[in-house]
Design an enzyme around this catalytic site. Structure first.
Site, mmCIF file in Angstrom:
data_model
loop_
_atom_site.group_PDB
_atom_site.id
_atom_site.type_symbol
_atom_site.label_atom_id
_atom_site.label_comp_id
_atom_site.label_asym_id
_atom_site.label_seq_id
_atom_site.Cartn_x
_atom_site.Cartn_y
_atom_site.Cartn_z
ATOM 1 N N LEU A 273 40.345 17.770 -40.197
ATOM 2 C CA LEU A 273 39.621 19.020 -39.961
ATOM 3 C C LEU A 273 39.601 19.337 -38.475
ATOM 4 O O LEU A 273 39.315 18.463 -37.654
ATOM 5 C CB LEU A 273 38.189 18.893 -40.481
ATOM 6 C CG LEU A 273 38.140 18.771 -41.999
ATOM 7 C CD1 LEU A 273 36.792 18.285 -42.461
ATOM 8 C CD2 LEU A 273 38.490 20.091 -42.663
ATOM 9 N N SER A 274 39.923 20.573 -38.174
ATOM 10 C CA SER A 274 39.885 20.991 -36.766
ATOM 11 C C SER A 274 39.689 22.491 -36.696
ATOM 12 O O SER A 274 40.375 23.251 -37.390
ATOM 13 C CB SER A 274 41.208 20.612 -36.094
ATOM 14 O OG SER A 274 41.316 21.321 -34.888
ATOM 15 N N GLY A 293 36.856 14.508 -36.511
ATOM 16 C CA GLY A 293 36.968 13.866 -35.198
ATOM 17 C C GLY A 293 35.602 13.381 -34.729
ATOM 18 O O GLY A 293 34.699 14.196 -34.547
ATOM 19 N N ASP A 297 32.147 16.431 -27.163
ATOM 20 C CA ASP A 297 32.786 16.709 -25.865
ATOM 21 C C ASP A 297 32.437 18.069 -25.313
ATOM 22 O O ASP A 297 33.007 18.483 -24.305
ATOM 23 C CB ASP A 297 34.316 16.591 -26.001
ATOM 24 C CG ASP A 297 34.906 17.669 -26.899
ATOM 25 O OD1 ASP A 297 34.159 18.287 -27.676
ATOM 26 O OD2 ASP A 297 36.126 17.900 -26.829
ATOM 27 N N CYS A 305 41.907 17.036 -31.362
ATOM 28 C CA CYS A 305 42.066 16.482 -32.716
ATOM 29 C C CYS A 305 43.244 17.140 -33.431
ATOM 30 O O CYS A 305 43.990 16.484 -34.159
ATOM 31 C CB CYS A 305 40.786 16.691 -33.529
ATOM 32 S SG CYS A 305 39.427 15.751 -32.846
ATOM 33 N N THR A 331 32.761 28.651 -33.254
ATOM 34 C CA THR A 331 32.562 27.920 -34.505
ATOM 35 C C THR A 331 33.006 26.465 -34.436
ATOM 36 O O THR A 331 33.539 25.932 -35.383
ATOM 37 C CB THR A 331 33.306 28.633 -35.648
ATOM 38 O OG1 THR A 331 34.629 28.872 -35.208
ATOM 39 C CG2 THR A 331 32.617 29.903 -36.038
ATOM 40 N N VAL A 332 32.818 25.845 -33.293
ATOM 41 C CA VAL A 332 33.061 24.407 -33.201
ATOM 42 C C VAL A 332 31.729 23.738 -33.508
ATOM 43 O O VAL A 332 30.754 23.926 -32.795
ATOM 44 C CB VAL A 332 33.549 23.982 -31.801
ATOM 45 C CG1 VAL A 332 33.942 22.512 -31.817
ATOM 46 C CG2 VAL A 332 34.713 24.839 -31.356
ATOM 47 N N LEU A 333 31.712 23.006 -34.593
ATOM 48 C CA LEU A 333 30.447 22.413 -35.047
ATOM 49 C C LEU A 333 30.387 20.935 -34.715
ATOM 50 O O LEU A 333 31.390 20.318 -34.341
ATOM 51 C CB LEU A 333 30.318 22.613 -36.567
ATOM 52 C CG LEU A 333 30.369 24.059 -37.042
ATOM 53 C CD1 LEU A 333 30.415 24.104 -38.559
ATOM 54 C CD2 LEU A 333 29.186 24.855 -36.530
HETATM 55 N N1 SAH Z 1 37.341 19.154 -28.941
HETATM 56 C C1 SAH Z 1 37.113 18.549 -30.207
HETATM 57 C C2 SAH Z 1 35.904 19.115 -30.858
HETATM 58 C C3 SAH Z 1 35.172 18.092 -31.643
HETATM 59 S S1 SAH Z 1 34.027 18.752 -32.762
HETATM 60 C C4 SAH Z 1 38.371 18.679 -31.074
HETATM 61 O O1 SAH Z 1 39.455 18.543 -30.543
HETATM 62 O O2 SAH Z 1 38.283 18.898 -32.257
HETATM 63 C C5 SAH Z 1 33.924 17.371 -33.848
HETATM 64 C C6 SAH Z 1 34.797 17.463 -35.056
HETATM 65 O O3 SAH Z 1 34.172 18.300 -36.021
HETATM 66 C C7 SAH Z 1 36.159 18.032 -34.871
HETATM 67 O O4 SAH Z 1 37.068 17.081 -34.431
HETATM 68 C C8 SAH Z 1 36.508 18.521 -36.269
HETATM 69 O O5 SAH Z 1 37.007 17.459 -37.052
HETATM 70 C C9 SAH Z 1 35.162 18.946 -36.792
HETATM 71 N N2 SAH Z 1 34.949 20.393 -36.682
HETATM 72 C C10 SAH Z 1 34.102 21.044 -35.841
HETATM 73 N N3 SAH Z 1 34.128 22.361 -36.086
HETATM 74 C C11 SAH Z 1 34.998 22.562 -37.100
HETATM 75 C C12 SAH Z 1 35.470 23.714 -37.813
HETATM 76 N N4 SAH Z 1 35.030 24.923 -37.528
HETATM 77 N N5 SAH Z 1 36.363 23.523 -38.807
HETATM 78 C C13 SAH Z 1 36.813 22.277 -39.115
HETATM 79 N N6 SAH Z 1 36.415 21.169 -38.479
HETATM 80 C C14 SAH Z 1 35.514 21.302 -37.493
#
Ligand code: SAH
Length: 393
Positions: A273-274, A293, A297, A305, A331-333
């Site tokens: 998932l990324s 991941g 960070d 990832c 939308t980075v969770l």
């Molecule tokens: N810079 C990192 C961010 C980590 S966020 C990266 O390279 O991914 C922690 C983890 O949560 C990510 O690695 C991913 O596996 C998941 N994640 C966060 N937001 C997501 C999203 N919108 N869709 C899918 N996975 C997500």
């Protein structure tokens, strides 16, 4: 910059070393933490007793240089912080008392109204206990990011992993939970600071191997007698078939369905998932390992990832947030929110519900799709604030 030296000027944390999930939740649940951040100013006499006093004292060691101006400032702030401890404690107690009194008053008012027949007594449905059911899905946290994180991010991550475990444990449909590349400061923290409590977490595996090897191991376990049942949103999936469904950037549905015979010879199904992936996850599929991941960070390492998965030839997908929600922010969770969303999906099969229940309120997430009148009107209920470890706000 020196993190410890910086803290007093921010008046943010009560305890720098024990930033556990419990502490984070406790601190956030206080009625109005802002009020606690203004301790009484330090009186001059108090300051003199404190570290600064030693500045004028005869030097015990001939080599100790006098503190610089900025060090002096820091020491004054530190002393002020210390001096405010009792004040903050008293204030917290006061706030708590007021909250309890407010609740009691509201309860009494309600009871009076019910007694007078002004309103009907609410019928509280009894929450039925249903035994959690194991499903053949693995959530694997790739813990191979030690060198990318500061110490306090490791602390956040450990709190997030604790959350993943407890959410999975109490979910109606329980998945296999695995930590791969288990080691480094994260492992040490769990062993020493958290006193090995993780070893008592039932159903969680800690593997030295990397996510690809760990997923292969989980493939066999999911296909075995302890693998789990197709229940919840997975019910109705053909037994003996594995189907990975994601939507590619070109809006094609990629579905691979495999028959029983082919299954044993089949490659393990893995999806990393990324949020950086061009593909979108449509649904969770049985006998599949979903890799998250294990990194906090604050988005310093964008695409980290995604590139790791591509380098290993592993398919990637992002959660379908954009399809279901309009959001104010990116939308980075966090790791635990991603896991929680997927757990909710397993219960309802509805991404919209899952996002609404999990995405923090401050992200102002609203449903994009009009599903029915009532839900369309509803406000985002969220699950409260989860400052700690949020990637981007
Ligand atoms: N810079 C990192 C961010 C980590 S966020 C990266 O390279 O991914 C922690 C983890 O949560 C990510 O690695 C991913 O596996 C998941 N994640 C966060 N937001 C997501 C999203 N919108 N869709 C899918 N996975 C997500």
């Amino acid at each position: 910059m020196d993190d410890i030296g910086e803290r007093p000027s921010k008046f943010r944390k009560l305890d720098t070393s024990e930033d556990t999930a419990e502490n984070v939740i406790k601190n956030e649940s206080m009625d109005n933490p802002a009020e606690l951040t203004s301790p009484p100013s330090v009186k001059e006499e108090e300051q003199e007793e404190d570290p600064l006093a030693s500045i004028d004292a005869p030097a015990t060691s001939a080599v100790a240089p006098p503190p610089s101006k900025s060090q002096q400032k820091k020491l004054i702030k530190q002393a002020a912080w210390e001096a405010g401890k009792d004040y903050r404690k008293a204030k917290r107690k006061e706030l708590h008392k007021a909250k309890v009194a407010r609740k009691a008053e509201a309860r009494q008012e309600l009871e009076e109204k019910i007694a007078k027949g002004e309103i009907e007594a609410p019928v509280v449905p009894k929450k039925q206990f249903r035994r959690p059911m194991q499903v053949p899905i693995t959530f694997l946290i790739d813990c191979d990011f030690d060198e990318y994180m500061a110490e306090k991010e490791i602390v956040s991550l450990s709190a997030q992993l604790t959350r993943c475990y407890s959410d999975n444990k109490s979910n109606q449909y329980r998945t296999h939970l695995v930590m791969s590349s288990w080691g480094g400061r994260l492992k040490t923290r769990f062993e020493i600071v958290l006193a090995n409590t993780h070893l008592g977490w039932k159903g969680v595996k800690y593997l030295d191997s990397d996510f690809v090897t760990a997923a292969a191991e989980m493939h066999d376990i999911m296909k075995g007698p302890e693998g789990g049942k197709l229940a919840g949103a997975l019910a109705g999936e053909g037994e003996g078939t594995s189907e990975v469904k994601i939507i590619t950037e070109a809006h094609q549905e990629v579905t691979s369905e495999i028959s029983d015979e082919a299954l044993s010879a089949q490659e393990p199904s893995i999806v990393y998932l990324s949020s950086d992936s061009p593909n979108t996850l449509d649904r969770l599929s049985p006998n599949t390992t979903y890799v998250v991941g294990g990194i906090v960070d604050k988005n310093r390492y964008k695409g980290l990832c995604y590139h790791r998965a591509c380098a290993r030839g592993i398919q990637t997908a992002k959660l379908p947030i954009g399809e279901y929600m309009t959001m104010q922010s990116r939308t980075v969770l966090t790791v635990n929110h991603v896991v929680e969303i997927m757990l909710k999906w397993l219960e309802t099969g509805d991404w919209g519900d899952a996002f609404l229940a999990v995405i923090p309120k401050r992200k102002e997430a609203k449903l994009r799709v009009k599903r029915d009148e009532e839900e369309d009107e509803s406000e985002n209920e969220g699950n409260g604030e989860e400052e700690d470890g949020e990637q981007v706000s």
